[in-house]
Design an enzyme around this catalytic site. Structure first.
Site, PDB file in Angstrom:
ATOM      1  N   GLY A   7      -5.182  59.279  70.505  1.00 11.24           N
ATOM      2  CA  GLY A   7      -5.901  60.528  71.457  1.00 11.24           C
ATOM      3  C   GLY A   7      -6.721  60.373  71.834  1.00 11.24           C
ATOM      4  O   GLY A   7      -7.586  61.761  73.009  1.00 11.24           O
ATOM      5  N   GLY A  10      -7.574  62.421  75.308  1.00 11.52           N
ATOM      6  CA  GLY A  10      -7.626  64.450  74.905  1.00 11.52           C
ATOM      7  C   GLY A  10      -9.497  64.566  75.684  1.00 11.52           C
ATOM      8  O   GLY A  10     -10.238  63.607  76.018  1.00 11.52           O
ATOM      9  N   GLN A  11      -8.858  66.106  74.440  1.00 12.69           N
ATOM     10  CA  GLN A  11     -10.840  67.128  75.303  1.00 12.69           C
ATOM     11  C   GLN A  11     -12.008  65.426  73.994  1.00 12.69           C
ATOM     12  O   GLN A  11     -12.950  66.517  75.024  1.00 12.69           O
ATOM     13  CB  GLN A  11     -10.409  68.555  74.188  1.00 12.69           C
ATOM     14  CG  GLN A  11     -11.619  69.230  75.047  1.00 12.69           C
ATOM     15  CD  GLN A  11     -11.948  70.854  74.782  1.00 12.69           C
ATOM     16  OE1 GLN A  11     -10.535  70.844  73.853  1.00 12.69           O
ATOM     17  NE2 GLN A  11     -12.866  71.297  74.508  1.00 12.69           N
ATOM     18  N   ASP A  31      -3.481  55.896  74.063  1.00 12.89           N
ATOM     19  CA  ASP A  31      -3.062  57.579  74.206  1.00 12.89           C
ATOM     20  C   ASP A  31      -2.027  57.197  74.780  1.00 12.89           C
ATOM     21  O   ASP A  31      -0.991  56.140  75.635  1.00 12.89           O
ATOM     22  CB  ASP A  31      -3.988  58.342  75.381  1.00 12.89           C
ATOM     23  CG  ASP A  31      -3.986  59.292  75.140  1.00 12.89           C
ATOM     24  OD1 ASP A  31      -4.538  60.633  74.912  1.00 12.89           O
ATOM     25  OD2 ASP A  31      -2.508  60.201  75.494  1.00 12.89           O
ATOM     26  N   TYR A 138       0.697  74.108  64.372  1.00 14.24           N
ATOM     27  CA  TYR A 138      -0.632  72.943  64.188  1.00 14.24           C
ATOM     28  C   TYR A 138      -1.181  72.814  62.537  1.00 14.24           C
ATOM     29  O   TYR A 138      -1.416  72.474  62.329  1.00 14.24           O
ATOM     30  CB  TYR A 138      -1.215  73.618  65.687  1.00 14.24           C
ATOM     31  CG  TYR A 138      -2.513  73.127  65.520  1.00 14.24           C
ATOM     32  CD1 TYR A 138      -2.565  72.034  65.792  1.00 14.24           C
ATOM     33  CD2 TYR A 138      -3.701  73.757  65.651  1.00 14.24           C
ATOM     34  CE1 TYR A 138      -3.688  71.180  66.005  1.00 14.24           C
ATOM     35  CE2 TYR A 138      -5.568  73.687  65.515  1.00 14.24           C
ATOM     36  CZ  TYR A 138      -5.106  71.685  66.084  1.00 14.24           C
ATOM     37  OH  TYR A 138      -6.250  71.213  65.922  1.00 14.24           O
TER      38      TYR A 138
END
Ligand code: SER
Length: 316
Positions: A7, A10-11, A31, A138
């Protein structure tokens, strides 16, 4: 140290990559997305799908990381619109990472859990060891990931550890979470001069500024195992209401219009999460201490958001 970051686009990953490089780590970024311009040149970028075991295995076998920081996930808001995809990425993805670590002898898997692991009705502040009854896809996949990691630890001897992150705020692009309203108040507030939050002004959940979140990850990852009394730790920094965040933004962007129009689905998710976390075990076991409260974060964020969007765009 060799670190595989899932990931990575991502953020969290976007901000973590340059910090790992500056520490001297050798990093493989994994990713689904193509390599972004923000990725430091020292980092190797591998496009791959976390839900396919073969792609994860190939990456781990070839790179032979010492540690995997497993960030790849579908977050809460997006997860409710594509629950099957959230299951695949969060459940199969985590199992694939743990399996690859087992097969190829990776020393440590670092797991990023969340306030979404908790459900409603808990005493505040919420401690580490409470019933975990989340109401989102989630949240339930993150709880299962915590348990699966602990299973791999006691069955296969993998060093599994991680944190439950609050909502994270940075000068970046959020990843489809329910906590994103806070970040949007700063970014859209500066870029567009206005933002309408999808929650009530009273909505209150734990938040953390990204530099603290990354430092927590690195400090727990480096902590001596014998100091750790558990694998997954709550970490906390601040718990402002949405209105308090709005006031902090208003104080720094004159004339900004911040309004509230609660979306029932996302407000219900926020209502199911803790107001505040008790992180005393992290503070005791590995010396966790946050640096940024709402004011310090807001001061630090403003120039970074200005750099992100290029032009302040602040109305007079
Ligand atoms: N920021 C996440 C979300 O809103 C919480 O972990 O989904």
């Amino acid at each position: 140290m060799k670190i595989l970051l899932t990931g990575a686009g991502g953020q969290i990953g976007t901000d973590m990559l340059p910090i790992l490089v500056s520490r001297g780590d050798e990093v493989l970024a994994f990713d689904l997305a193509p390599r972004p311009d923000t990725c430091p040149p020292e980092v190797e970028w591998l496009r791959g799908d976390i839900t396919y075991a073969a792609e994860v295995n190939t990456a781990v076998e070839r790179f032979q990381p010492d540690r995997i920081f497993h960030l790849a996930a579908i977050l809460s808001a997006v997860g409710e619109s594509v629950p099957h995809r959230a299951w695949r990425v969060n459940m199969d993805g985590t199992r694939n990472v743990l399996e690859a670590a087992r097969i190829f002898g990776v020393d440590q898997v670092f797991y990023t859990s969340t306030i979404a692991a908790f459900g409603p009705g808990l005493d505040q502040p919420v401690g580490d060891h409470v019933p975990l009854r989340p109401t989102t896809m989630y949240g339930l996949t993150k709880v299962a990931g915590e348990l699966l990691g602990e299973y791999y630890e006691h069955t296969w001897g993998i060093d599994f550890r991680g944190v439950r992150f609050p909502g994270l705020i940075n000068a970046g692009i959020p990843g489809g979470g329910t906590s994103d309203y806070a970040l949007f108040m700063y970014v859209d507030g500066m870029r567009d001069g206005r933002y309408e939050s999808f929650c009530t002004p009273e909505a209150k959940i734990p938040f953390m500024y990204m530099p603290d979140a990354i430092r927590a990850t690195l400090e727990l990852s480096d902590a001596p195992k014998e100091k750790l009394g558990q694998s997954i730790y709550n970490i906390a920094a601040m718990s402002p209401s949405a209105d308090e965040i709005a006031d902090a933004v208003r104080a720094r962007i004159p004339g900004v219009e911040l309004t509230f129009a609660p979306d029932p689905l996302r407000q219900a998710i926020l209502d199911s999460w803790p107001d505040a976390l008790d992180d005393s075990n992290a503070r005791r076991d590995w010396g966790w201490s946050h640096e940024f409260d709402l004011e310090a974060m807001s001061d630090d964020l403003m120039p970074k958001i200005r750099a992100l969007i290029g032009d302040p765009g602040v109305p007079a």
